[in-house]
Scaffold this active site. Structure first.
Site, PDB file in Angstrom:
ATOM      1  N   ASP A  20     -15.910  -5.616  -3.010  1.00  8.95           N
ATOM      2  CA  ASP A  20     -16.498  -4.451  -2.669  1.00  8.95           C
ATOM      3  C   ASP A  20     -16.368  -3.441  -4.023  1.00  8.95           C
ATOM      4  OD1 ASP A  20     -13.730  -3.895  -2.376  1.00  8.95           O
ATOM      5  OD2 ASP A  20     -14.039  -2.749  -0.809  1.00  8.95           O
ATOM      6  N   GLY A  53      -8.772   0.838  -3.676  1.00 10.68           N
ATOM      7  CA  GLY A  53      -7.713   1.750  -3.580  1.00 10.68           C
ATOM      8  C   GLY A  53      -6.786   1.926  -4.628  1.00 10.68           C
ATOM      9  N   GLY A 104     -25.758 -20.519   8.780  1.00 10.85           N
ATOM     10  CA  GLY A 104     -26.898 -20.343   9.398  1.00 10.85           C
ATOM     11  C   GLY A 104     -26.764 -19.613  10.839  1.00 10.85           C
ATOM     12  N   ALA A 105     -26.247 -18.431  10.757  1.00  8.89           N
ATOM     13  CA  ALA A 105     -25.888 -17.781  12.081  1.00  8.89           C
ATOM     14  C   ALA A 105     -27.120 -17.070  12.380  1.00  8.89           C
ATOM     15  CB  ALA A 105     -24.788 -16.575  11.644  1.00  8.89           C
ATOM     16  N   GLU A 106     -27.230 -16.925  13.776  1.00 13.75           N
ATOM     17  CA  GLU A 106     -28.600 -16.318  14.233  1.00 13.75           C
ATOM     18  C   GLU A 106     -28.469 -14.952  14.423  1.00 13.75           C
ATOM     19  OE1 GLU A 106     -26.848 -18.947  16.165  1.00 13.75           O
ATOM     20  OE2 GLU A 106     -28.396 -20.076  15.140  1.00 13.75           O
ATOM     21  N   ARG A 144       0.827  -1.251  -0.194  1.00 12.78           N
ATOM     22  CA  ARG A 144       0.118  -0.033  -0.045  1.00 12.78           C
ATOM     23  C   ARG A 144       0.968   1.118  -0.062  1.00 12.78           C
ATOM     24  NH1 ARG A 144      -4.986  -2.639   1.114  1.00 12.78           N
ATOM     25  NH2 ARG A 144      -4.993  -3.881   2.678  1.00 12.78           N
ATOM     26  N   GLY A 185      -7.688  -3.802  -5.465  1.00 17.14           N
ATOM     27  CA  GLY A 185      -8.871  -3.467  -5.171  1.00 17.14           C
ATOM     28  C   GLY A 185      -8.991  -1.914  -5.457  1.00 17.14           C
ATOM     29  N   MET A 240     -13.724  -9.957   7.958  1.00 16.26           N
ATOM     30  CA  MET A 240     -13.119  -8.754   7.337  1.00 16.26           C
ATOM     31  C   MET A 240     -13.988  -8.329   6.107  1.00 16.26           C
ATOM     32  SD  MET A 240      -9.079  -9.320   6.298  1.00 16.26           S
ATOM     33  CE  MET A 240      -7.787  -8.843   7.544  1.00 16.26           C
ATOM     34  N   GLY A 241     -13.670  -7.462   5.421  1.00 12.23           N
ATOM     35  CA  GLY A 241     -14.487  -6.641   4.377  1.00 12.23           C
ATOM     36  C   GLY A 241     -14.500  -5.090   4.250  1.00 12.23           C
ATOM     37  N   ARG A 242     -13.847  -4.476   4.999  1.00  7.56           N
ATOM     38  CA  ARG A 242     -13.753  -3.111   5.311  1.00  7.56           C
ATOM     39  C   ARG A 242     -14.971  -2.572   5.417  1.00  7.56           C
ATOM     40  NH1 ARG A 242      -8.982  -0.421   4.025  1.00  7.56           N
ATOM     41  NH2 ARG A 242      -7.796  -2.064   3.126  1.00  7.56           N
ATOM     42  N   THR A 245      -9.791  -8.747  -4.670  1.00 10.14           N
ATOM     43  CA  THR A 245      -9.695  -8.162  -3.287  1.00 10.14           C
ATOM     44  C   THR A 245     -10.722  -9.418  -2.459  1.00 10.14           C
ATOM     45  OG1 THR A 245     -10.878  -6.766  -1.549  1.00 10.14           O
ATOM     46  CG2 THR A 245     -11.565  -6.413  -3.906  1.00 10.14           C
TER      47      THR A 245
END
Ligand code: F6P
Length: 319
Positions: free
Chosen positions: A129, A103, A185-187, A71, A101, A169-171, A125
């Site tokens: 996104d 940037g 299957g998260a609540e 970077r 990505g 992650m995912g900014r 990336t």
């Protein structure tokens, strides 16, 4: 033509597959391939080497990037961009493939405003996104890394009657969190794109616990900055013994999946074909509905990527 390849910004699995294809395919087409080491920093410092087949032998299955990445703060200064341009001129490089990505594409957009460069971006990336493409190289591997971690966390969470908050992650983008929550299957799932008020699900969760629920999995996108808050809420309001796992940079590494190797190849072939065939400069290769295409860099960097409403609708969270 002399063509160069460079990786910029956060690395993603599949970069090596793309770099290998770049060299092999350029030779097949009778072009001269070059490697730029250390991303934009290396471009400024002239770390450019004429590629040979042996440079890219045995790298297909490796995560990260053998030509490395960076970077670069210096690239925001005109003098250093000029230095980078002079380096490209020194090797007569008339086409540059950039794996990076948002940037990195912004930096290239700026570069192209100052100098007559010709580049093609390959969206790379784990965040997925970038505007205008459904897929960015590395995402499939990252999703599988997260899935593997969540499956393991589920084992211990369900054995111990515990809640787990897992930060992914995912900014500023909730894609990794949303897809991971759907497929595990998260609540609970918190992403930056959706306002989330914890008290609204409190009653429902408490009722489920009363009816026998013994574990809770909450996926929190790093961009929400709510990991700690969710953990406290689960402890204090829901009354569950809670643990936090921040998956961090393990999401960026690992052996690329078959899909990411294939996408690395295909993105690269499209990038090189475009550089060899067309006079239109400064494009990004995009992938939508199973087809590859090209978008102007301006379009890509001046629009904001949105989470697919279909995925939002599929989020099986308590609300
Ligand atoms: O853009 C990829 C990414 O891994 C993001 O998900 C994360 O926010 C960021 O890079 C981390 O950057 P760094 O490796 O510089 O800490």
């Amino acid at each position: 033509m002399a063509l160069a390849v460079m990786c910029s910004g956060g690395d993603a699995p599949g970069m090596n597959a793309a770099v290998k294809k770049f060299v092999d395919y350029a030779f097949d087409k009778g072009e001269e391939p070059y490697l730029v080491f250390d991303g934009l920093e290396g471009l400024i410092d002239g770390k450019i080497k004429k590629a040979e087949h042996k440079d890219v032998a045995g790298i297909l299955h490796r995560g990260g990037s053998i030509i490395r990445s960076s970077r670069s703060k210096r690239f925001f200064e005109y003098t250093y961009r000029q230095q980078a341009y002079e380096n490209l001129k020194k090797y007569n490089i008339n086409g540059l493939v950039v794996l990076g990505g948002d940037g990195s594409f912004r930096a290239m957009d700026r570069f192209s405003e100052d100098f007559p460069i010709n580049f093609v971006g390959i969206p790379t990336t784990i965040d997925n996104d970038i505007y205008g493409t459904e897929y960015c190289l590395g995402v499939d591997t990252a999703l599988n890394t997260i899935r593997d971690a969540l499956d393991k966390i589920y084992d211990t969470a369900s054995t111990f009657n515990r809640a787990f908050v897992v930060e992914v992650m995912g900014r500023e983008c909730g894609y990794l969190a949303a897809i991971s929550a759907i497929s595990s299957g998260a609540e609970i799932c918190l992403i930056p794109e959706v306002d989330f008020v914890l008290p609204t699900i409190e009653e429902k969760l408490l009722r489920e616990i009363e009816n026998g629920r013994r574990y809770v999995l909450a996926i929190v996108a790093e961009g929400t900055k709510m990991t700690g808050e969710v953990a406290k809420w689960l402890e204090n309001r829901i009354g569950m013994d809670t643990r936090v796992t921040i998956l961090g940079h393990i999401q960026r590494g690992g052996v690329p999946t078959t899909f990411d190797r294939m996408m690395g190849f295909e993105f690269t072939v499209h990038a090189i074909d475009h550089l060899c065939r067309s006079k239109e400069m400064n494009k990004v290769v995009v992938w939508n509905k199973g087809e590859f295409g090209l978008l102007d860099i301006d379009t890509v960097v001046s629009n904001k990527n949105q989470v697919n409403p279909h995925h939002l609708a599929m989020l099986n969270v308590l609300d």
